[in-house]
Design an enzyme around this catalytic site. Sequence first.
Site, PDB file in Angstrom:
ATOM      1  N   HIS A  48      44.664  53.338  48.712  1.00  0.00           N
ATOM      2  CA  HIS A  48      45.014  51.913  48.532  1.00  0.00           C
ATOM      3  C   HIS A  48      46.443  51.741  48.004  1.00  0.00           C
ATOM      4  CE1 HIS A  48      44.966  47.740  47.344  1.00  0.00           C
ATOM      5  NE2 HIS A  48      45.073  48.075  46.066  1.00  0.00           N
ATOM      6  N   HIS A  72      50.404  50.866  40.595  1.00  0.00           N
ATOM      7  CA  HIS A  72      50.029  49.540  40.099  1.00  0.00           C
ATOM      8  C   HIS A  72      48.622  49.468  39.499  1.00  0.00           C
ATOM      9  CE1 HIS A  72      48.105  48.932  44.130  1.00  0.00           C
ATOM     10  NE2 HIS A  72      47.344  48.068  43.471  1.00  0.00           N
ATOM     11  N   GLU A  76      45.254  50.136  34.513  1.00  0.00           N
ATOM     12  CA  GLU A  76      43.990  49.398  34.400  1.00  0.00           C
ATOM     13  C   GLU A  76      42.777  50.278  34.688  1.00  0.00           C
ATOM     14  OE1 GLU A  76      41.992  45.248  36.067  1.00  0.00           O
ATOM     15  OE2 GLU A  76      43.829  46.018  36.956  1.00  0.00           O
ATOM     16  N   ASP A  77      42.907  51.221  35.639  1.00  0.00           N
ATOM     17  CA  ASP A  77      41.727  51.942  36.129  1.00  0.00           C
ATOM     18  C   ASP A  77      41.664  53.412  35.743  1.00  0.00           C
ATOM     19  OD1 ASP A  77      40.983  49.605  37.363  1.00  0.00           O
ATOM     20  OD2 ASP A  77      41.847  50.123  39.304  1.00  0.00           O
ATOM     21  N   ASP A 139      49.325  43.979  47.615  1.00  0.00           N
ATOM     22  CA  ASP A 139      48.021  44.453  47.137  1.00  0.00           C
ATOM     23  C   ASP A 139      46.907  43.596  47.733  1.00  0.00           C
ATOM     24  OD1 ASP A 139      46.061  45.748  45.414  1.00  0.00           O
ATOM     25  OD2 ASP A 139      46.195  43.982  44.124  1.00  0.00           O
ATOM     26  N   ASP A 259      50.514  24.143  72.886  1.00  0.00           N
ATOM     27  CA  ASP A 259      51.607  25.036  72.471  1.00  0.00           C
ATOM     28  C   ASP A 259      51.085  26.257  71.725  1.00  0.00           C
ATOM     29  OD1 ASP A 259      50.754  23.461  70.414  1.00  0.00           O
ATOM     30  OD2 ASP A 259      52.735  23.167  69.525  1.00  0.00           O
TER      31      ASP A 259
END
Length: 718
Positions: A48, A72, A76-77, A139, A259
């Site tokens: 990812h 990124h 956090e993870d 992201d 169009d």
Amino acid sequence: MLRINELIEAAQAYLPAEDVDLIHRAYLLAAAVHEGQQRASGEPYITHPIEVARILAGFHMDGACLAAAVLHDVVEDTPATFDQIQRQFGEEVAMLVDGVTKLGQVHFETHEEAQAENFRKMLLAMSQDLRVIIIKLADRLHNMRTLDYLSENKRRRVGRETLEIFAPIASRLGLNRIKNELEDLSFKHLYPVRYRVLSEQVRKERGNRAHITDRIEAAIARDLEEAGLDADVIGREKHLYSIYRKMRSKGLSFEEVQDIYAFRILVEDVPTCYQVMGRVHNLFKPIPGRFKDYIAIPKANGYQSLHTVVVNPFGGVMEFQIRSREMHEVAEAGVAAHWKYKEKGVTSPDRRKLEQSYAWLQQLLQIQQEAGDSAEFLEHVKVDLFPDEVYVFTHKGEILRLPRGATPVDFAYAVHTEIGHQCVGARINGRITSLRTPLRNGDRVEILTDPDHQPNSSWLHFVVTGKARSAIRHFLQTQQREKSVALGRGMLERTMEGVGVPFAEVPDSALREAAEHFHLQSREALFEAIGRGTVLAPAVVQHLFPGYLDRDLRVAGALGGEEAEAVDRGNGNVLVRGMEGIVANLARCCYPIPRDEIVGFISVGRGVMVHRKDCPNLHELAHHPEKWVDVDWAPETKGAFPVAIQAVVQNTKGVLAGMASAIAEDGANIDNVLVEDRDGVYKTIALTLEVEGRDHLAQIMRIMRGLGAVERIVRKKG
């Protein structure tokens, strides 16, 4: 390793070796700390952030941005920390990772208040460094590409927030390539059946019209070549969501949308754009009113191009977009194009776009500061995110861009907030017009002002720009605040006089401490809250002088005769808001009972008296707002409550005994009875009963109405 190799190759194509090395080192850390983590698809999680960085490499973003994209999610993870990122990759990368991490902790909800607060956070992040939101958009784009592995409810929720927030931000920053894909993917997950049907129709139409578009493209290319003009002619298909949006907004079927296909012509410079426009109009008949010059007057996001709609040789219509190659890069990459030129060591041709984006952010920050609450802020922001623009001229000949439907008041606030506040009239094209008049493209506007004039609340009914709306509301709220402060101070002074304490003798420190007790910032905020009714003056006095209401109750207990009888203890059945622990008393003039609508009133010598809202005596108390308090019934009430009723009955033997029997059988007591003869045929019986509440009383009155001798029965108001 295949995907990281592709990222490195993409970076090597335009970045110096030290930046490529930075990205590779970021990958090594991310791969180590994400080891063992998987996405919902079952793929290793590291795929990812690599894909996010690849999206950004497609826009030629700088090395720090790509490294931050790879990292990124690590803070956090994973066990990795911000300090670790800062030590290994420097302040710039760490700052970008930190900004994206904070945005990652934002979870959008459908509730407007939460959505607005989350947008505030995104706005603040953007205002610090636009690359934070560019990474976040990449992201979100990769997450939308892989959304199929999530549950239907989550797909719909993510799709809606993408369509309502992320796609408009991408559009506002000129990131059209990202915006178009986000819209199409959101459309797919929000309306899967409509998406499939429309996709199939477009696919069939593509085959039907392929020979037509090929012939038109060849004819244009041949004509431009004969004229000696260097140009690239590209046939393109409008993206699905834009077709769907047009069908919805104009009520068209797919067959009526003519169009679907358009042509884009890319040339070397601006003069050639206009030359090519002339050649196109010579080849095909232009449709009046469908030509737009976004080169002379760019869109709010900096977009530049010539647009024209013409009739093709086969009876249909088609759109042409003509722009320079530099304009095309900017149109596709938006503010991201700035970093591409920065990496080359030259000045960005679209530095203006970057400046416009930051100017827009600064305007939103000003609106945020003036907005009264989050919902109001979001209302203003949505106006700025979904503009349909008109272009007007100041009396000096300068161009102003405003949303369609804007009025002279919107124009005045766009020039300057003080001009807006002092606006009393307007001249449009030399004629005096109403301030409500919608502006049209090309209008020349002059604002008439008066230094003594102030904004009118009625303006809020017709202004359309977020800046005008927030400035007007801010002014009115400030004006109202001053009135509320004065009113609240007066109410507190009068309440203190009731307990014999001159307001002037209360020290400022005590008032500040009282403000803190009620979770307010200052004594002025305390006065304002009293004036607005959110804090009660008696509650403040009770806090400053504990026990003063209890003292009043003790005085009431020492009174004799009618004064003492006028007080009936609530025994905890009534709650006084903001004055917990104070016992309320039920007024005997109107006999309130549970489930009645009630109000409270500070009565000297009696404490908090509770009346029914329709009590006739309240008219006499209306001139003392400082003595009103909010009261409500406790969730569970107990005991019996006196209530007065009056019945008109036939003057027959045993009627009172029959009524008394019915009342007793329903579990109520008779506290007092008064019988009055009327005309010999009827008599009036006034009873004071003890009941449990309104339901109990209603049941008793239904039973009594069923007695043959009872003509009419009502509850007495007072």
